[in-house]
Design an enzyme around this catalytic site. Structure first.
Site, PDB file in Angstrom:
ATOM      1  N   GLU A  15      -9.762  -3.688  20.296  1.00 14.92           N
ATOM      2  CA  GLU A  15     -10.287  -2.671  19.373  1.00 14.92           C
ATOM      3  C   GLU A  15      -9.256  -2.338  18.293  1.00 14.92           C
ATOM      4  OE1 GLU A  15     -13.297   0.351  21.522  1.00 14.92           O
ATOM      5  OE2 GLU A  15     -11.360   0.188  22.479  1.00 14.92           O
ATOM      6  N   THR A  62     -26.731 -17.190  16.963  1.00 12.82           N
ATOM      7  CA  THR A  62     -26.831 -16.925  15.527  1.00 12.82           C
ATOM      8  C   THR A  62     -27.568 -15.588  15.434  1.00 12.82           C
ATOM      9  OG1 THR A  62     -28.980 -17.989  15.238  1.00 12.82           O
ATOM     10  CG2 THR A  62     -27.046 -19.408  14.949  1.00 12.82           C
ATOM     11  N   HIS A  63     -27.253 -14.782  14.472  1.00 10.39           N
ATOM     12  CA  HIS A  63     -27.841 -13.436  14.345  1.00 10.39           C
ATOM     13  C   HIS A  63     -27.604 -12.604  15.609  1.00 10.39           C
ATOM     14  CE1 HIS A  63     -30.174 -15.107  10.923  1.00 10.39           C
ATOM     15  NE2 HIS A  63     -30.275 -16.158  11.715  1.00 10.39           N
ATOM     16  N   TYR A  74       9.749  -5.213 -15.330  1.00 10.33           N
ATOM     17  CA  TYR A  74       9.858  -4.381 -14.130  1.00 10.33           C
ATOM     18  C   TYR A  74       9.432  -2.950 -14.437  1.00 10.33           C
ATOM     19  CZ  TYR A  74      11.641  -1.765 -10.188  1.00 10.33           C
ATOM     20  OH  TYR A  74      11.714  -0.927  -9.113  1.00 10.33           O
ATOM     21  N   SER A  83      14.011   4.822  -2.075  1.00 15.67           N
ATOM     22  CA  SER A  83      13.286   3.826  -1.273  1.00 15.67           C
ATOM     23  C   SER A  83      14.095   3.442  -0.041  1.00 15.67           C
ATOM     24  CB  SER A  83      12.973   2.588  -2.115  1.00 15.67           C
ATOM     25  OG  SER A  83      14.155   2.078  -2.703  1.00 15.67           O
ATOM     26  N   SER A 132      -9.708   5.821  30.677  1.00 14.61           N
ATOM     27  CA  SER A 132     -10.160   7.016  29.964  1.00 14.61           C
ATOM     28  C   SER A 132      -9.529   8.227  30.618  1.00 14.61           C
ATOM     29  CB  SER A 132     -11.689   7.101  30.053  1.00 14.61           C
ATOM     30  OG  SER A 132     -12.109   8.432  29.910  1.00 14.61           O
ATOM     31  N   ASN A 165      16.708  -5.421 -10.812  1.00 16.67           N
ATOM     32  CA  ASN A 165      15.354  -5.978 -10.963  1.00 16.67           C
ATOM     33  C   ASN A 165      15.263  -7.399 -10.405  1.00 16.67           C
ATOM     34  OD1 ASN A 165      15.047  -3.592 -12.248  1.00 16.67           O
ATOM     35  ND2 ASN A 165      14.772  -4.427 -14.310  1.00 16.67           N
ATOM     36  N   GLN A 211       8.327  -0.632  -6.761  1.00 18.24           N
ATOM     37  CA  GLN A 211       9.056  -0.267  -5.545  1.00 18.24           C
ATOM     38  C   GLN A 211       8.100  -0.075  -4.357  1.00 18.24           C
ATOM     39  OE1 GLN A 211      12.586   2.347  -5.676  1.00 18.24           O
ATOM     40  NE2 GLN A 211      11.272   3.885  -4.739  1.00 18.24           N
ATOM     41  N   LYS A 250     -13.742   4.080  33.707  1.00 20.29           N
ATOM     42  CA  LYS A 250     -13.635   3.297  32.472  1.00 20.29           C
ATOM     43  C   LYS A 250     -12.472   2.317  32.454  1.00 20.29           C
ATOM     44  CE  LYS A 250     -15.688   3.554  29.076  1.00 20.29           C
ATOM     45  NZ  LYS A 250     -15.813   4.519  27.998  1.00 20.29           N
TER      46      LYS A 250
HETATM   47  N1  ARG Z   1      14.444   0.203  -5.395  1.00 18.95           N
HETATM   48  C1  ARG Z   1      13.966  -0.549  -6.498  1.00 18.95           C
HETATM   49  C2  ARG Z   1      12.674  -1.285  -6.109  1.00 18.95           C
HETATM   50  O1  ARG Z   1      12.478  -1.460  -4.968  1.00 18.95           O
HETATM   51  C3  ARG Z   1      14.985  -1.536  -6.925  1.00 18.95           C
HETATM   52  C4  ARG Z   1      14.872  -1.932  -8.348  1.00 18.95           C
HETATM   53  C5  ARG Z   1      15.212  -0.764  -9.193  1.00 18.95           C
HETATM   54  N2  ARG Z   1      15.289  -1.105 -10.567  1.00 18.95           N
HETATM   55  C6  ARG Z   1      15.334  -0.187 -11.504  1.00 18.95           C
HETATM   56  N3  ARG Z   1      15.411  -0.595 -12.730  1.00 18.95           N
HETATM   57  N4  ARG Z   1      15.300   1.096 -11.239  1.00 18.95           N
HETATM   58  O2  ARG Z   1      11.893  -1.678  -6.940  1.00 18.95           O
END
Ligand code: ARG
Length: 459
Positions: A291, A156-157, A318, A24, A278, A111, A323, A284
């Site tokens: 948008e 309205t509408h 957890y 991550s 454009s 965690n 993640q 344009k």
């Molecule tokens: N990178 C993990 C997350 O974002 C951190 C927690 C990981 N915990 C574990 N028990 N592997 O959730």
């Protein structure tokens, strides 16, 4: 590749594909300031409880400070094999201060650590949202004030209904964004709870003092149940929902800017600096900014749905699924802030075509209700007045006129109770200023609302 902190029981090296798949670090690196701050508070707490010595805490805190500076300056080297930001910082700390770094993770797990980081990240993001919303509300109030005498058809509408002050229309958005700010402030209460010390899920055997950690990190409360603390992401859902609703409001405003800037409406023109051209049609001038605000709304809704789906049926506590919460949260935070910021910059530059708006407010029988009200004031029951004016509208349509363009004689053919004073009643200004009911569009109401908002916002 760096050695993993958790590989004690493993006989095989992690497959490279698994490292890439589970990492991550690509997105959670932006949690680093909170991770370091949380670790520093954790060290202080461990020392104050006698779990590590003061000297050890000092070494750890100095090392963490150095790592923070490396991260700030972009000198930090990342490695996908180290999974996430928590592992990166811990591993780097070992390199920096040696074996004592191995004590940092006493009485905590990733965690509770990641839960803390998320809460710290989000409370800051919510604070920013609230202040950008404050800016946006100021912009709207100023825009309302600048256009206090501009009259526009209210719809309205999407059919012309009754004339209103353009300022009243803008002030309607002020109400929405005020509610959004209140909603963010409210969800902050549930974000602002400190989970560190929960450890993996069941609590810890060390004599820790989470209240002290909370105090150091400026959290007013500590989580009550360790299992809930590591599996709770309700605060993320709440935020994503509040952000989704805020995007609903932004997209409604964006849609009106798009519609109003068409040749068909011609009510406003977008400033050149906030419009795009454009590649093929030289004439344009496109409203790409509103948008995209409208378009990005879908992704923000999607993030909420993805987050709800992510959490649905997850067993306690957890699970690695969680993640993924970061991708959704970060995207929404960035998208919302970008949308609000660009509108804050664009709105003050809007070019308002007041003549076009005014002309539109005079055409299409927007004074029909007021003619009926006039008859009611002269003693006719409302239903009969409604019917009578309906017939007058049909007649006027046939003759290519507006109600106020009919002669008194013509009007009298529908009701003898109509007198010459009716014409003063049927002007847009008079119609607006009679709507003095609470929250109505009368100038005096709108002026008071603007004055009140300015005071509240310090604008
Ligand atoms: N990178 C993990 C997350 O974002 C951190 C927690 C990981 N915990 C574990 N028990 N592997 O959730």
């Amino acid at each position: 590749m760096s050695e993993k902190t958790w590989n004690g029981r493993f006989a095989q090296k992690t497959d490279r594909l698994v490292e890439i798949f589970t990492a991550s670090i690509g997105f959670d690196r932006r949690l680093y300031p909170y991770d370091v701050q949380g670790s520093i508070a954790h060290c202080r707490m461990l020392a104050s409880c006698g779990i590590i010595t003061d000297a050890e805490a000092t070494t750890l805190i100095q090392g963490l400070g150095k790592i923070k500076r490396e991260l700030d300056h972009g000198d930090f080297v990342f490695d996908e094999g180290l999974e996430d930001i928590h592992m990166h910082i811990e591993t780097r700390l070992v390199q920096e201060v040696g074996k004592v770094a191995l004590k940092l993770h006493t009485a905590r797990s990733r965690n509770d650590q990641v839960a803390l980081d998320m809460r710290m990240f989000l409370r800051e993001a919510v604070g920013q949202d609230i202040s950008v919303l404050q800016e946006l509300r100021k912009v709207l109030v100023h825009l309302a004030e600048k256009n206090l005498d501009v009259i526009v058809p209210g719809y309205t509408h999407l059919q012309r209904a009754q004339p209103v002050l353009l300022a009243h229309h803008f002030m309607a958005y002020l109400e929405m964004f005020t509610r959004d700010a209140e909603r963010f402030a409210d969800c902050l209460k549930r974000i602002d709870v400190m989970p560190l010390g929960t450890a993996a899920l069941a609590g810890t055997t060390y004599p820790i003092d989470p209240a002290y950690t909370a105090e150091l990190l400026d959290f007013p409360a500590v989580t009550a149940n360790s299992m809930d603390a590591v599996s709770d992401r309700d605060f993320v859902v709440e935020y994503l929902a509040a952000a989704g609703l805020c995007m609903v409001h932004l997209s409604r405003l964006a849609e009106e800017l798009i519609l109003w800037s068409t040749a068909e409406f011609g009510f406003i023109e977008l400033p050149d600096a906030f419009a795009t051209g454009s590649s093929i049609m030289p004439q344009k001038k496109n409203p790409d900014v509103p948008e995209l605000v409208r378009g990005k709304t879908g992704r923000v809704f999607g993030n909420l749905m993805a987050m709800l789906t992510l959490l649905k049926s997850l067993p306690l506590t957890y699970n690695r699924d969680m993640q993924e919460d970061k991708v959704l949260l970060f995207d929404t935070v960035d998208t919302l802030q970008a949308c609000m910021t660009v509108l804050c910059r664009m709105l003050p530059e809007l070019i308002v075509n007041r003549q076009v708006m005014r002309k539109a407010a005079e055409a299409g029988f927007l004074n029909a209700t007021d003619l009926a009200d006039y008859l009611v004031n002269n003693g006719m029951p409302f239903r009969s007045a409604h019917h009578c004016v309906g017939q007058a509208v049909a007649y006027a349509l046939e003759n290519g006129k507006e109600l106020h363009e009919l002669t008194l004689e013509e009007l009298n053919s529908f009701s003898k109770q109509i007198r010459a004073d009716v014409f003063a009643v049927l002007t847009p200004e008079a119609m607006i200023d009679r709507r003095k009911s609470a929250g109505g569009t009368a100038s005096e109401n709108v002026k008071a609302a603007i004055a009140q908002a300015k005071k509240k916002l310090g604008a």
